[in-house]
Motif scaffolding. Structure first.
Motif, PDB file in Angstrom:
ATOM      1  N   MET A  47       0.838  -1.189   0.000  1.00  0.00           N
ATOM      2  CA  MET A  47       0.000   0.000   0.000  1.00  0.00           C
ATOM      3  C   MET A  47       0.877   1.245   0.000  1.00  0.00           C
ATOM      4  SD  MET A  47      -3.114   0.634  -0.124  1.00  0.00           S
ATOM      5  CE  MET A  47      -4.190   1.981   0.028  1.00  0.00           C
ATOM      6  N   ALA A  48       0.439   2.241  -0.696  1.00  0.00           N
ATOM      7  CA  ALA A  48       1.207   3.475  -0.827  1.00  0.00           C
ATOM      8  C   ALA A  48       1.152   4.298   0.453  1.00  0.00           C
ATOM      9  CB  ALA A  48       0.662   4.289  -1.975  1.00  0.00           C
ATOM     10  N   THR A  49       2.261   4.904   0.769  1.00  0.00           N
ATOM     11  CA  THR A  49       2.315   5.787   1.927  1.00  0.00           C
ATOM     12  C   THR A  49       1.856   7.178   1.506  1.00  0.00           C
ATOM     13  OG1 THR A  49       4.579   6.484   1.465  1.00  0.00           O
ATOM     14  CG2 THR A  49       4.288   4.505   2.836  1.00  0.00           C
ATOM     15  N   ASP A  50       1.621   8.014   2.496  1.00  0.00           N
ATOM     16  CA  ASP A  50       1.233   9.397   2.200  1.00  0.00           C
ATOM     17  C   ASP A  50       2.312  10.103   1.383  1.00  0.00           C
ATOM     18  OD1 ASP A  50      -1.206   9.198   3.456  1.00  0.00           O
ATOM     19  OD2 ASP A  50      -0.488  10.036   5.344  1.00  0.00           O
ATOM     20  N   ARG A  51       3.561   9.815   1.691  1.00  0.00           N
ATOM     21  CA  ARG A  51       4.670  10.434   0.960  1.00  0.00           C
ATOM     22  C   ARG A  51       4.636  10.034  -0.515  1.00  0.00           C
ATOM     23  NH1 ARG A  51      10.374  10.337   3.620  1.00  0.00           N
ATOM     24  NH2 ARG A  51       9.405  12.072   4.677  1.00  0.00           N
ATOM     25  N   ASN A  52       4.338   8.758  -0.790  1.00  0.00           N
ATOM     26  CA  ASN A  52       4.240   8.306  -2.184  1.00  0.00           C
ATOM     27  C   ASN A  52       3.078   8.971  -2.894  1.00  0.00           C
ATOM     28  OD1 ASN A  52       6.350   6.620  -1.582  1.00  0.00           O
ATOM     29  ND2 ASN A  52       5.178   4.737  -1.721  1.00  0.00           N
ATOM     30  N   ARG A  53       1.961   9.107  -2.190  1.00  0.00           N
ATOM     31  CA  ARG A  53       0.796   9.743  -2.802  1.00  0.00           C
ATOM     32  C   ARG A  53       1.070  11.214  -3.112  1.00  0.00           C
ATOM     33  NH1 ARG A  53      -4.310   7.346  -2.239  1.00  0.00           N
ATOM     34  NH2 ARG A  53      -5.248   9.375  -1.854  1.00  0.00           N
ATOM     35  N   ILE A  54       1.718  11.902  -2.194  1.00  0.00           N
ATOM     36  CA  ILE A  54       2.047  13.313  -2.421  1.00  0.00           C
ATOM     37  C   ILE A  54       3.038  13.445  -3.575  1.00  0.00           C
ATOM     38  CG2 ILE A  54       3.172  15.342  -1.412  1.00  0.00           C
ATOM     39  CD1 ILE A  54       1.904  14.444   1.286  1.00  0.00           C
ATOM     40  N   SER A  55       4.022  12.565  -3.635  1.00  0.00           N
ATOM     41  CA  SER A  55       4.986  12.600  -4.746  1.00  0.00           C
ATOM     42  C   SER A  55       4.287  12.369  -6.075  1.00  0.00           C
ATOM     43  CB  SER A  55       6.064  11.532  -4.543  1.00  0.00           C
ATOM     44  OG  SER A  55       6.839  11.807  -3.415  1.00  0.00           O
ATOM     45  N   ALA A  56       3.370  11.409  -6.109  1.00  0.00           N
ATOM     46  CA  ALA A  56       2.620  11.133  -7.340  1.00  0.00           C
ATOM     47  C   ALA A  56       1.775  12.340  -7.738  1.00  0.00           C
ATOM     48  CB  ALA A  56       1.746   9.896  -7.157  1.00  0.00           C
ATOM     49  N   GLN A  57       1.165  12.994  -6.752  1.00  0.00           N
ATOM     50  CA  GLN A  57       0.378  14.193  -7.049  1.00  0.00           C
ATOM     51  C   GLN A  57       1.260  15.301  -7.615  1.00  0.00           C
ATOM     52  OE1 GLN A  57      -1.307  14.651  -3.120  1.00  0.00           O
ATOM     53  NE2 GLN A  57      -3.355  14.185  -3.879  1.00  0.00           N
ATOM     54  N   MET A  58       2.463  15.465  -7.084  1.00  0.00           N
ATOM     55  CA  MET A  58       3.370  16.507  -7.569  1.00  0.00           C
ATOM     56  C   MET A  58       3.840  16.216  -8.995  1.00  0.00           C
ATOM     57  SD  MET A  58       3.544  18.876  -5.315  1.00  0.00           S
ATOM     58  CE  MET A  58       1.825  18.531  -5.028  1.00  0.00           C
ATOM     59  N   ILE A  59       4.097  14.949  -9.298  1.00  0.00           N
ATOM     60  CA  ILE A  59       4.501  14.573 -10.656  1.00  0.00           C
ATOM     61  C   ILE A  59       3.345  14.837 -11.621  1.00  0.00           C
ATOM     62  CG2 ILE A  59       5.136  12.623 -12.130  1.00  0.00           C
ATOM     63  CD1 ILE A  59       6.675  11.521  -9.634  1.00  0.00           C
ATOM     64  N   ALA A  60       2.143  14.462 -11.210  1.00  0.00           N
ATOM     65  CA  ALA A  60       0.968  14.717 -12.049  1.00  0.00           C
ATOM     66  C   ALA A  60       0.703  16.214 -12.178  1.00  0.00           C
ATOM     67  CB  ALA A  60      -0.251  13.999 -11.479  1.00  0.00           C
ATOM     68  N   LEU A  61       0.957  16.968 -11.116  1.00  0.00           N
ATOM     69  CA  LEU A  61       0.774  18.418 -11.170  1.00  0.00           C
ATOM     70  C   LEU A  61       1.752  19.050 -12.157  1.00  0.00           C
ATOM     71  CD1 LEU A  61      -0.674  20.925 -10.114  1.00  0.00           C
ATOM     72  CD2 LEU A  61       0.992  21.001  -8.247  1.00  0.00           C
ATOM     73  N   GLU A  62       2.976  18.569 -12.165  1.00  0.00           N
ATOM     74  CA  GLU A  62       3.944  19.075 -13.148  1.00  0.00           C
ATOM     75  C   GLU A  62       3.440  18.816 -14.566  1.00  0.00           C
ATOM     76  OE1 GLU A  62       8.609  18.659 -14.491  1.00  0.00           O
ATOM     77  OE2 GLU A  62       7.753  17.129 -13.183  1.00  0.00           O
ATOM     78  N   LEU A  63       2.913  17.615 -14.792  1.00  0.00           N
ATOM     79  CA  LEU A  63       2.366  17.284 -16.109  1.00  0.00           C
ATOM     80  C   LEU A  63       1.211  18.218 -16.459  1.00  0.00           C
ATOM     81  CD1 LEU A  63       2.095  15.361 -18.579  1.00  0.00           C
ATOM     82  CD2 LEU A  63       0.534  14.004 -17.164  1.00  0.00           C
ATOM     83  N   ALA A  64       0.303  18.439 -15.515  1.00  0.00           N
ATOM     84  CA  ALA A  64      -0.858  19.302 -15.767  1.00  0.00           C
ATOM     85  C   ALA A  64      -0.428  20.739 -16.063  1.00  0.00           C
ATOM     86  CB  ALA A  64      -1.806  19.270 -14.569  1.00  0.00           C
ATOM     87  N   MET A  65       0.536  21.244 -15.304  1.00  0.00           N
ATOM     88  CA  MET A  65       0.991  22.615 -15.516  1.00  0.00           C
ATOM     89  C   MET A  65       1.696  22.770 -16.856  1.00  0.00           C
ATOM     90  SD  MET A  65       2.268  23.474 -11.653  1.00  0.00           S
ATOM     91  CE  MET A  65       2.372  25.248 -11.777  1.00  0.00           C
ATOM     92  N   LYS A  66       2.527  21.797 -17.200  1.00  0.00           N
ATOM     93  CA  LYS A  66       3.204  21.838 -18.497  1.00  0.00           C
ATOM     94  C   LYS A  66       2.199  21.721 -19.632  1.00  0.00           C
ATOM     95  CE  LYS A  66       7.652  21.966 -17.514  1.00  0.00           C
ATOM     96  NZ  LYS A  66       8.632  22.864 -18.098  1.00  0.00           N
ATOM     97  N   ALA A  67       1.182  20.862 -19.458  1.00  0.00           N
ATOM     98  CA  ALA A  67       0.152  20.717 -20.489  1.00  0.00           C
ATOM     99  C   ALA A  67      -0.631  22.015 -20.643  1.00  0.00           C
ATOM    100  CB  ALA A  67      -0.792  19.565 -20.141  1.00  0.00           C
ATOM    101  N   ALA A  68      -0.922  22.669 -19.530  1.00  0.00           N
ATOM    102  CA  ALA A  68      -1.643  23.944 -19.595  1.00  0.00           C
ATOM    103  C   ALA A  68      -0.839  25.009 -20.341  1.00  0.00           C
ATOM    104  CB  ALA A  68      -1.990  24.421 -18.190  1.00  0.00           C
TER     105      ALA A  68
END
Length: 96
Positions: free
Chosen positions: A1-22
């Motif tokens: 199971m993913a830890t909170d740290r892994n979930r936050i890291s995944a969100q930040m990676i996805a956020l970078e993708l979203a910002m670059k896409a925007a």
């Protein structure tokens, strides 16, 4: 199971993708990294996973059209924002 740290890291990676896409500046490598991170940290039923999969499905078409890519990035950004909201808890000792 993913830890909170892994979930936050995944969100930040996805956020970078979203910002670059925007901004119309994302690429396949960034998308692959986000897919790997989110699928490793969130369940398939999570709205972030669903929205990222939708983004990935539209990516080949939208990367050639800056307006479509910006719209897809904004939608992904909204899913990331929603994924950071606290989950509902039905605990009587906390919620009354």
């Amino acid at each position: 199971m993913a830890t909170d740290r892994n979930r936050i890291s995944a969100q930040m990676i996805a956020l970078e993708l979203a910002m670059k896409a925007a901004q119309g500046e994302t690429d396949q490598a960034m998308l692959s990294a986000a897919l790997c991170a989110v699928h490793g940290s969130f369940p398939e039923s999570d709205p972030l996973t669903i929205e990222l999969d939708d983004f990935a499905g539209r990516f080949p078409r939208s990367r050639r059209d800056p307006e479509l890519l910006r719209d897809a990035g904004c939608q992904l950004w909204g899913a990331i924002r929603r994924s950071s909201w606290p989950s509902y808890s039905r605990r009587a000792d906390i919620e009354g």
